[in-house]
Design a protein around this motif. Sequence first.
Motif, PDB file in Angstrom:
ATOM      1  N   ASP A   1      -8.498  22.922  -3.477  1.00  0.00           N
ATOM      2  CA  ASP A   1      -9.189  21.694  -3.069  1.00  0.00           C
ATOM      3  C   ASP A   1     -10.695  21.931  -2.984  1.00  0.00           C
ATOM      4  OD1 ASP A   1      -6.749  20.401  -2.864  1.00  0.00           O
ATOM      5  OD2 ASP A   1      -6.566  20.784  -0.714  1.00  0.00           O
ATOM      6  N   ARG A   2     -11.084  23.031  -2.367  1.00  0.00           N
ATOM      7  CA  ARG A   2     -12.517  23.322  -2.200  1.00  0.00           C
ATOM      8  C   ARG A   2     -13.214  23.466  -3.541  1.00  0.00           C
ATOM      9  NH1 ARG A   2     -13.669  28.092   0.099  1.00  0.00           N
ATOM     10  NH2 ARG A   2     -15.806  27.408   0.342  1.00  0.00           N
ATOM     11  N   PHE A   3     -12.561  24.122  -4.500  1.00  0.00           N
ATOM     12  CA  PHE A   3     -13.195  24.404  -5.782  1.00  0.00           C
ATOM     13  C   PHE A   3     -12.686  23.512  -6.917  1.00  0.00           C
ATOM     14  CE2 PHE A   3     -14.322  28.035  -3.262  1.00  0.00           C
ATOM     15  CZ  PHE A   3     -15.634  28.248  -3.643  1.00  0.00           C
ATOM     16  N   ALA A   4     -12.193  22.351  -6.562  1.00  0.00           N
ATOM     17  CA  ALA A   4     -11.751  21.384  -7.582  1.00  0.00           C
ATOM     18  C   ALA A   4     -12.957  20.947  -8.413  1.00  0.00           C
ATOM     19  CB  ALA A   4     -11.091  20.184  -6.909  1.00  0.00           C
ATOM     20  N   GLU A   5     -12.703  20.617  -9.663  1.00  0.00           N
ATOM     21  CA  GLU A   5     -13.759  20.197 -10.598  1.00  0.00           C
ATOM     22  C   GLU A   5     -14.650  19.103 -10.002  1.00  0.00           C
ATOM     23  OE1 GLU A   5     -16.098  19.705 -14.010  1.00  0.00           O
ATOM     24  OE2 GLU A   5     -14.714  21.319 -13.523  1.00  0.00           O
ATOM     25  N   GLN A   6     -14.068  18.214  -9.244  1.00  0.00           N
ATOM     26  CA  GLN A   6     -14.835  17.097  -8.683  1.00  0.00           C
ATOM     27  C   GLN A   6     -15.922  17.543  -7.707  1.00  0.00           C
ATOM     28  OE1 GLN A   6     -11.146  15.764  -7.201  1.00  0.00           O
ATOM     29  NE2 GLN A   6     -11.837  15.683  -5.080  1.00  0.00           N
ATOM     30  N   HIS A   7     -15.864  18.791  -7.239  1.00  0.00           N
ATOM     31  CA  HIS A   7     -16.857  19.299  -6.288  1.00  0.00           C
ATOM     32  C   HIS A   7     -17.850  20.272  -6.924  1.00  0.00           C
ATOM     33  CE1 HIS A   7     -14.370  17.362  -3.359  1.00  0.00           C
ATOM     34  NE2 HIS A   7     -13.373  18.223  -3.509  1.00  0.00           N
ATOM     35  N   ASP A   8     -17.742  20.482  -8.232  1.00  0.00           N
ATOM     36  CA  ASP A   8     -18.632  21.411  -8.930  1.00  0.00           C
ATOM     37  C   ASP A   8     -19.999  20.758  -9.124  1.00  0.00           C
ATOM     38  OD1 ASP A   8     -20.079  22.800 -11.023  1.00  0.00           O
ATOM     39  OD2 ASP A   8     -18.206  23.812 -11.528  1.00  0.00           O
ATOM     40  N   PRO A   9     -21.048  21.332  -8.535  1.00  0.00           N
ATOM     41  CA  PRO A   9     -22.362  20.693  -8.621  1.00  0.00           C
ATOM     42  C   PRO A   9     -22.982  20.712 -10.013  1.00  0.00           C
ATOM     43  CG  PRO A   9     -22.542  22.812  -7.541  1.00  0.00           C
ATOM     44  CD  PRO A   9     -21.075  22.556  -7.745  1.00  0.00           C
ATOM     45  N   LEU A  10     -22.436  21.497 -10.917  1.00  0.00           N
ATOM     46  CA  LEU A  10     -22.982  21.558 -12.270  1.00  0.00           C
ATOM     47  C   LEU A  10     -22.255  20.658 -13.263  1.00  0.00           C
ATOM     48  CD1 LEU A  10     -23.586  25.403 -12.560  1.00  0.00           C
ATOM     49  CD2 LEU A  10     -25.267  23.614 -12.053  1.00  0.00           C
ATOM     50  N   SER A  11     -20.974  20.372 -13.002  1.00  0.00           N
ATOM     51  CA  SER A  11     -20.211  19.656 -14.021  1.00  0.00           C
ATOM     52  C   SER A  11     -19.383  18.480 -13.520  1.00  0.00           C
ATOM     53  CB  SER A  11     -19.278  20.639 -14.741  1.00  0.00           C
ATOM     54  OG  SER A  11     -18.337  21.175 -13.824  1.00  0.00           O
ATOM     55  N   SER A  12     -19.391  18.209 -12.245  1.00  0.00           N
ATOM     56  CA  SER A  12     -18.560  17.120 -11.735  1.00  0.00           C
ATOM     57  C   SER A  12     -19.148  15.764 -12.105  1.00  0.00           C
ATOM     58  CB  SER A  12     -18.436  17.219 -10.212  1.00  0.00           C
ATOM     59  OG  SER A  12     -19.631  16.753  -9.595  1.00  0.00           O
ATOM     60  N   PRO A  13     -18.346  14.724 -12.019  1.00  0.00           N
ATOM     61  CA  PRO A  13     -18.872  13.373 -12.262  1.00  0.00           C
ATOM     62  C   PRO A  13     -20.004  13.004 -11.288  1.00  0.00           C
ATOM     63  CG  PRO A  13     -16.478  13.356 -12.305  1.00  0.00           C
ATOM     64  CD  PRO A  13     -16.903  14.725 -11.821  1.00  0.00           C
ATOM     65  N   GLU A  14     -20.053  13.661 -10.144  1.00  0.00           N
ATOM     66  CA  GLU A  14     -21.100  13.402  -9.144  1.00  0.00           C
ATOM     67  C   GLU A  14     -22.280  14.362  -9.272  1.00  0.00           C
ATOM     68  OE1 GLU A  14     -17.760  13.815  -7.951  1.00  0.00           O
ATOM     69  OE2 GLU A  14     -17.455  11.659  -8.142  1.00  0.00           O
ATOM     70  N   ALA A  15     -22.386  15.062 -10.402  1.00  0.00           N
ATOM     71  CA  ALA A  15     -23.425  16.086 -10.558  1.00  0.00           C
ATOM     72  C   ALA A  15     -24.834  15.534 -10.340  1.00  0.00           C
ATOM     73  CB  ALA A  15     -23.321  16.760 -11.922  1.00  0.00           C
ATOM     74  N   GLU A  16     -25.115  14.351 -10.837  1.00  0.00           N
ATOM     75  CA  GLU A  16     -26.457  13.794 -10.663  1.00  0.00           C
ATOM     76  C   GLU A  16     -26.729  13.455  -9.203  1.00  0.00           C
ATOM     77  OE1 GLU A  16     -27.902  10.979 -13.505  1.00  0.00           O
ATOM     78  OE2 GLU A  16     -26.724  11.904 -15.109  1.00  0.00           O
ATOM     79  N   GLU A  17     -25.741  12.931  -8.521  1.00  0.00           N
ATOM     80  CA  GLU A  17     -25.888  12.633  -7.095  1.00  0.00           C
ATOM     81  C   GLU A  17     -26.072  13.934  -6.301  1.00  0.00           C
ATOM     82  OE1 GLU A  17     -23.114  10.900  -3.522  1.00  0.00           O
ATOM     83  OE2 GLU A  17     -22.935   9.950  -5.494  1.00  0.00           O
ATOM     84  N   LEU A  18     -25.335  14.967  -6.681  1.00  0.00           N
ATOM     85  CA  LEU A  18     -25.484  16.260  -6.020  1.00  0.00           C
ATOM     86  C   LEU A  18     -26.852  16.871  -6.311  1.00  0.00           C
ATOM     87  CD1 LEU A  18     -21.897  17.656  -6.550  1.00  0.00           C
ATOM     88  CD2 LEU A  18     -22.918  16.874  -4.396  1.00  0.00           C
ATOM     89  N   ASP A  19     -27.380  16.635  -7.508  1.00  0.00           N
ATOM     90  CA  ASP A  19     -28.739  17.084  -7.821  1.00  0.00           C
ATOM     91  C   ASP A  19     -29.750  16.443  -6.876  1.00  0.00           C
ATOM     92  OD1 ASP A  19     -28.632  18.963  -9.813  1.00  0.00           O
ATOM     93  OD2 ASP A  19     -29.192  17.605 -11.428  1.00  0.00           O
ATOM     94  N   GLU A  20     -29.551  15.177  -6.577  1.00  0.00           N
ATOM     95  CA  GLU A  20     -30.458  14.485  -5.653  1.00  0.00           C
ATOM     96  C   GLU A  20     -30.382  15.117  -4.270  1.00  0.00           C
ATOM     97  OE1 GLU A  20     -29.462  10.334  -5.805  1.00  0.00           O
ATOM     98  OE2 GLU A  20     -29.884  10.225  -7.959  1.00  0.00           O
ATOM     99  N   LEU A  21     -29.185  15.455  -3.827  1.00  0.00           N
ATOM    100  CA  LEU A  21     -29.012  16.111  -2.535  1.00  0.00           C
ATOM    101  C   LEU A  21     -29.680  17.480  -2.546  1.00  0.00           C
ATOM    102  CD1 LEU A  21     -27.778  16.311   0.307  1.00  0.00           C
ATOM    103  CD2 LEU A  21     -25.657  17.114  -0.787  1.00  0.00           C
TER     104      LEU A  21
END
Length: 175
Positions: free
Chosen positions: A140-160
């Motif tokens: 769960d912790r390392f699921a693709e959705q939480h990867d700051p480089l490749s997840s669908p939320e990568a741009e939002e994580l970049d902002e953070l």
Amino acid sequence: MGRHSSTPADELSVDWRSDRVGSARRGENPMVMAKVPSGYVVFGDTQQLPGYCVLLSDVDDTDHLTDLTGAQRTQFLEDMALLGDAVFAVCGGRDPAFRRLNYEILGNSLHHLHAHVHARYAWEPAEFRKGPVWRYAYEDRFAEQHDPLSSPEAEELDELRTAITAELHRLLKQR
């Protein structure tokens, strides 16, 4: 560093994880946010709990906090606290469910001194809110959705990441 990053994806496929400090020193660790007096601040490999960051010691052959001199130890702990201040300010200002920070120096997996700074949230499942983040299943912790480089939320994580980095630099200037 997400999908809109100017770094080609094939350059990020190099395994910088096998030498986190060395890759930071060489400018090859894509997670580095800042160089601080005691080491490198990096964005966490997983952003299951947004804002997770790590402070990597820049002292060679340091496995334990006790391997540092008194002055080095003080600097490392001050830098860890400063990182926490930056994460607290940004995450607390972005998510009303932000509750607190957890600070940890473990060393069970990576045998080089480092400190974890975890943002914690009210939206976490009740069974995980009171314990360490390590209670979450690894999958769960390392699921693709939480990867700051490749997840669908990568741009939002970049902002953070950018916001935490900016706050960290602001705090460093105030020292």
